[in-house]
Structures are given as C-alpha cells and as structure tokens.
Design an enzyme around this catalytic site. Structure first.
Site, short mmCIF file in Angstrom:
data_model
loop_
_atom_site.label_atom_id
_atom_site.label_comp_id
_atom_site.label_asym_id
_atom_site.label_seq_id
_atom_site.Cartn_x
_atom_site.Cartn_y
_atom_site.Cartn_z
N ASN A 162 24.59 63.54 -15.44
CA ASN A 162 23.76 62.26 -15.67
C ASN A 162 23.15 61.79 -17.13
O ASN A 162 22.42 62.54 -17.68
CB ASN A 162 22.55 62.66 -14.64
CG ASN A 162 20.97 61.45 -14.59
OD1 ASN A 162 19.92 61.77 -14.38
ND2 ASN A 162 21.62 59.79 -14.95
N GLY A 163 23.41 60.79 -17.89
CA GLY A 163 23.11 60.86 -18.56
C GLY A 163 23.25 59.76 -20.00
O GLY A 163 24.39 59.29 -19.70
N ARG A 175 -0.84 56.28 -10.11
CA ARG A 175 -1.35 54.25 -9.88
C ARG A 175 -0.06 53.32 -11.18
O ARG A 175 0.24 52.85 -11.00
CB ARG A 175 -2.78 54.69 -10.99
CG ARG A 175 -4.13 54.82 -10.01
CD ARG A 175 -4.78 55.35 -10.87
NE ARG A 175 -6.00 56.04 -10.94
CZ ARG A 175 -7.55 56.22 -11.81
NH1 ARG A 175 -6.73 56.72 -12.54
NH2 ARG A 175 -8.46 56.52 -10.26
N LEU A 178 26.43 54.86 -11.24
CA LEU A 178 25.70 53.23 -11.53
C LEU A 178 26.81 53.94 -12.68
O LEU A 178 26.87 54.12 -13.73
CB LEU A 178 24.20 53.34 -12.10
CG LEU A 178 23.19 52.22 -12.72
CD1 LEU A 178 23.70 51.23 -11.53
CD2 LEU A 178 22.20 52.48 -13.52
N THR A 191 -3.03 59.89 -11.77
CA THR A 191 -2.32 58.12 -12.76
C THR A 191 -1.02 57.95 -13.03
O THR A 191 -0.68 56.91 -12.91
CB THR A 191 -2.45 58.50 -14.36
OG1 THR A 191 -3.10 58.08 -15.14
CG2 THR A 191 -2.08 60.08 -14.77
N CYS A 218 22.83 58.17 -12.99
CA CYS A 218 23.96 58.99 -11.34
C CYS A 218 22.56 60.11 -10.52
O CYS A 218 21.44 59.98 -11.58
CB CYS A 218 24.69 58.73 -11.86
SG CYS A 218 25.25 57.82 -13.46
#
Length: 561
Positions: free
Chosen positions: A75-76, A340, A50, A337, A2
């Site tokens: 959120n979690g 990428r 969500l 990194t 969320c």
C-alpha cells in the site's frame, strides 16, 4: 491508497479467515482479490484496490515472470520508481510503481530495498525460494500497518487493526495486535508448515538522516551553508520538489484547504505545478467549518487568490456529534485531540467521495511537527529542546496526525498525499541550526513563512496567519469545537462514572468526561486494546489539562490583539 492483508500459518479454514479482510474494504473500493500461496495451503494474501496507477496490471499480490518466487502486497506510492529503473536498468513488466520493490530486492536485498524507496509504503514481501517473509513501513508511517504474531508462529498482517482482531486461532490473539513501527523492516523465516519465526527487526531510516535515495533524486545537490538566503531558497526548492513528485496519478487530484499556512502552501504550490505540466482540469479545494468559521473565511480568501475550484462543507453541530462513533471506529484510537480534529476531516472526506471526482487528496500534515508550529513551542526552554521535541513529534506522527489523516480519508476510499513529510525535505529542515527553526517575533513557523514571503503564492495575511488548531478553526470564534463537544458530552457521562474511571480504565485513565466518552466507544469496538495508544497527545512546557490551543495563554493574547 489500498488495503493489504496477509496470513501465514493459519490453523483455521482460510475461507472463514478472509471475512476479516473485508473489514478494510473501504480502503480499496475498485477491486478485491484473495489469493492462496502455492505450496503453502495455510498462507494467503487479501487485497482491496483503489486504482490510481496502471488500471490494467495493478492488481495484487504483484508477481512478475522474472521472479516467480516473489509475492508482493503493498500500500503506497513509490515516487522515484522511474529514476530507480533508469539507474539500475530494471526491466519492468507493468506500469505499477511498486514493481520496483521486487527488482530492488532481487538486486540488493531487503535493507537496500527499504532504504532506496522515496515514497510512502507499507508492504509484505514473500520469497518462497529462500523461505522468507519481509514487512516494511515508511519513515513516518504515512501508510499504516499492523501485525499479530503468536507464540506458535501464526502471522497476520493488515493495513488496519480491525482486519486482525477477529481472526480465529488456537491460541489467544487479543493482546498481540500492534502497529508495525515506521522506518523499520522485519525479517521472518517461513517454515515448511507455513508458520513463521521473527529473525530481526531493523530500523532502516531515521528522520534526521539524509535518505539513501537522494542519489537518484531529480533535484541535484543543493548549495551548502546556513546563511538565510541560501536556506530560504533550499526550503522553497525542496518543498516544490516534494509536491511535484506527488503529482503521479491517473485519477483526479484535489486538496484539503483549511486556510491555515500549511494547507494553503500545499494548495498554492500544487496549483502552480499542475499548470506547469498542463494538467487540463481545475484543482478542486475543499474546506469544512461552521458558518463563518475562521477556517472557512481564510480558505475562501486563499482559493480566490490561487484560482482553485473551491468547495465549502458547512458543518452543523448535530452532524459532527453523530459522527463521533463511526470516527472512533475508523481511527482505532481514543486520543482526545485526534478524535476532535478527525470529525471535520472525516466529514469533508465523505463529501469529496460523494460530490466530486477527486480521489488523490493533498494535505498539510507534518508541518506543525517539522517546523515547530504548535503554540506551545513559544514556551520551549531552549532552541535545542525545541528541536528535540520536534523530532519526538515526528517519530510519533503515526499515532496521531498521520493516523488521523490516513483513516479519515481511507474510510471514504481517498488517497492522501502529504508533501511536508517528504524524506528529503524533512531531513534538510532538521539539519538546520536549532535557533533558525524556533518561533520568532511571537510567530511560530517563522522560517517557513519567511522562505515564501517574496513568492506571491499566498496573500500576506494568510502567510502570516497564526496557528489555529484544525478542530478549533472549523468552529466559530466565540465557541470552539471542543467546547461544543464538551457541552454535549457533559449530559452523556455521569459524574460518578468519571470518579471511578481509573478503576475501570487503569491504563491511560480518562481525566475528563470527554475523554471518558471517547474511551467508552473505543472499548465497545476494541475491548482490551488500550495499549494501541501509549499516551495522550498533550502540549509540553505548559501546565495543560487540555490539548486545544485555545486553552493556552499565548493563543488568548494573540486572539485579543
């Protein structure tokens, strides 16, 4: 997954400020709520939902009749909420796992609350009766949280920094937006004016410590001792438990599958457990790569072995390059990194959102840091130094791999689950003698591989497949993804610009055209905020100038054999 957002003590009109909350709308595509706090006209919460559990009562901020003075935005996922309810006799009003935070806080205060949560979380808890605001974030920062606190007591909190950087206030906010530290909680006093003052920032859990919530875990006490058979058995039990507890969802479960050891183990155990509890749809697995890339071929082999409904996303160079800017905007970093590796993950997440109904996505993040999976661990001077490096990497996950995994999936409204970062599994693995955890016989993650050797979960050639960086594995063997990127960027950045890079960007100055190109894009969206990245991710104990595993001697010798 969320998006949470809150302001305390805003000088500006809240209807203007709430435009900033819309910057994280991607995190919760199902619903949005904006709510003022009774009695504090300059304090408010914003929430993008969500819906994964309790479709009816899952909107936030969560408030229950029993505690009308408590407001929770989180959120979690709290995996042990039912065990905590049973142990303490909590009377829940909803089916939302996060409701347990209110009951724990009422019972024992913030320290016990944060310590007893088995899961991933970032939360804002407001207690209007005692005039307190609390912020907290899980041990590894799997769920993101940013805050800004001005000298005059204006507090802004958000899942992503982009929801705070354009807030209006009488004093400058620019340099003060910062990530909230994982494994910590903060206590703030709420003044009658709605402004706040920070009282203390407390570390409630360290990755090496066995978590307090073990007392109400579904797995009983494990056999002690470090003989190899006991250790291997404990690793299997705890890893399986880590995957099992993460099956909590009312939406379809899927799994990222690169064909490397980590994602393959997650997918194999996940599918086995889904069958055991009679989940009546096939597991969808998702791989991305260029035509005939090592990852695609290996993932295909794993999917055939475990029997998943497998999806392949073919990455073309042009699509990957075109995604760079939106990826950097999503990530809020300029680390080489990370960017990428994020391009492939961002594009596969986009595919999952558009072409499938999987929403809860399992992935293999955290294993390389925990089980010493990076190629450079072969060069560690001693087992003890390797163990220290492993802990350092885990503590910094929120800046790198965990950040990548969260932002690339959340950008497309997906929820990530990472069983390798289970609190109990990681604390057990880190408690093992240092010499048990190092690479052996030229193979990294030797102990993890050995633990599953007799399980028949995976083909032997996958179980013992050497480490391949995700950003390299998606490309062909002949030309890695990072060299394809560099060839393109070479044409975009003038030599003279790179020569003067340290003048333009004195903090973390770019040393290559690639890093200069990423930095330019980052500064375009987040000017003056380079301190969000304390340092670039780079291998240790080797004279590396590039983070790709393919530039390291050990990788070359292994590939040539």
């Amino acid at each position: 997954m969320c998006g949470i957002w809150a302001l305390f003590g805003s000088d500006e009109c809240l209807s203007v400020q709430c435009l900033s909350a819309m910057k994280i709308a991607h995190r919760g595509p199902d619903a949005f709520r904006f709510e003022n706090v009774n009695g504090f006209t300059n304090c408010c919460f914003g929430f993008h939902r969500l819906a994964v559990v309790d479709q009816l009562y899952g909107m936030q901020p969560i408030r229950v009749k029993k505690f009308p003075y408590l407001w929770l935005c989180y959120n979690g996922e709290i995996y042990n909420f039912k065990q905590l309810q049973k142990q303490f006799g909590f009377d829940f009003q909803t089916l939302v796992d996060g409701e347990v935070i209110l009951h724990l806080y009422n019972r024992g205060g913030i320290e016990q609350t944060a310590s007893m949560l088995d899961g991933v979380f970032a939360f804002i808890l407001l207690d209007t009766a005692n005039r307190k605001v609390f912020l907290a974030r899980d041990t590894y920062g799997v769920r993101p949280l940013f805050r800004v606190l001005t000298d005059d007591g204006f507090l802004g909190v958000c899942s992503e920094a982009k929801g705070l950087i354009n807030l209006k206030h009488s004093t400058a906010l620019c340099s003060k937006v910062e990530p909230f530290l994982p494994g910590h909680y903060e206590v703030l006093d709420l003044k009658p004016s709605g402004k706040v003052a920070s009282v203390e920032l407390v570390k409630f859990h360290s990755c090496k410590d066995e978590p307090l919530h073990v007392a109400c875990d579904t797995v009983e006490a494990l056999p002690s001792g470090f003989d190899l058979e006991t250790v291997k058995s404990n690793i299997r039990i705890l890893f399986e438990n880590a995957v099992r507890k993460r099956l909590m969802a009312h939406r379809r479960i899927g799994c990222l599958l690169s064909g490397g050891l980590d994602s393959s183990l997650v997918a194999a155990v996940l599918l086995k457990l889904m069958k055991e509890i009679n989940i009546n749809y096939p597991l969808q697995t998702f791989a991305i790569g260029m035509e005939n890339s090592p990852d695609l071929l290996a993932a295909r082999k794993v999917a055939a072995h475990i029997g998943s409904e497998h999806h392949e996303v073919i990455l073309n160079t042009e699509e990957g390059i075109q995604a760079i800017e939106e990826v950097i905007f999503s990530l809020e970093t300029y680390d080489i990194t990370t960017i990428r590796a994020s391009i492939g993950m961002y594009l596969v997440s986009k595919y999952i959102r558009k072409k499938s109904d999987s929403v809860v996505i399992f992935s293999g993040e955290g294993s390389d840091e925990l089980t010493q999976g990076y190629i450079y661990f072969h060069k560690a001077p001693s087992p003890e130094e390797a163990a220290e490096e492993s802990e350092r990497l885990l503590k910094e996950l929120y800046l790198f791999d965990v950040l990548r995994a969260d932002r690339t999936t959340a950008a497309h409204g997906l929820e990530l689950r990472v069983p390798f970062l289970d609190h109990r599994f990681t604390s057990y693995y880190l408690s093992l003698p240092a010499d048990l955890r190092i690479p052996k016989n030229g193979v990294e993650k030797y102990l993890l591989r050995l633990s599953f050797e007799d399980s028949n979960l995976l083909p032997k050639e996958i179980l013992w497949r050497p480490k391949e960086a995700f950003s390299d594995g998606i490309a062909s063997v002949k030309k890695s993804w990072f060299s394809i990127l560099q060839d393109y960027i070479d044409q975009q950045v003038d030599d003279l610009l790179l020569e003067k890079a340290a003048e333009k960007y004195p903090f973390n100055p770019p040393k290559t055209k690639e890093s200069y190109y990423y930095r330019q894009i980052f500064e375009k969206h987040y000017p003056g905020r380079s301190s969000w990245l304390p340092h670039y991710w780079m291998p240790r104990w080797v004279k590396a100038t590039d983070p790709s595993a393919r530039t390291l001697k050990h990788y070359k010798s292994a590939a040539q054999e």
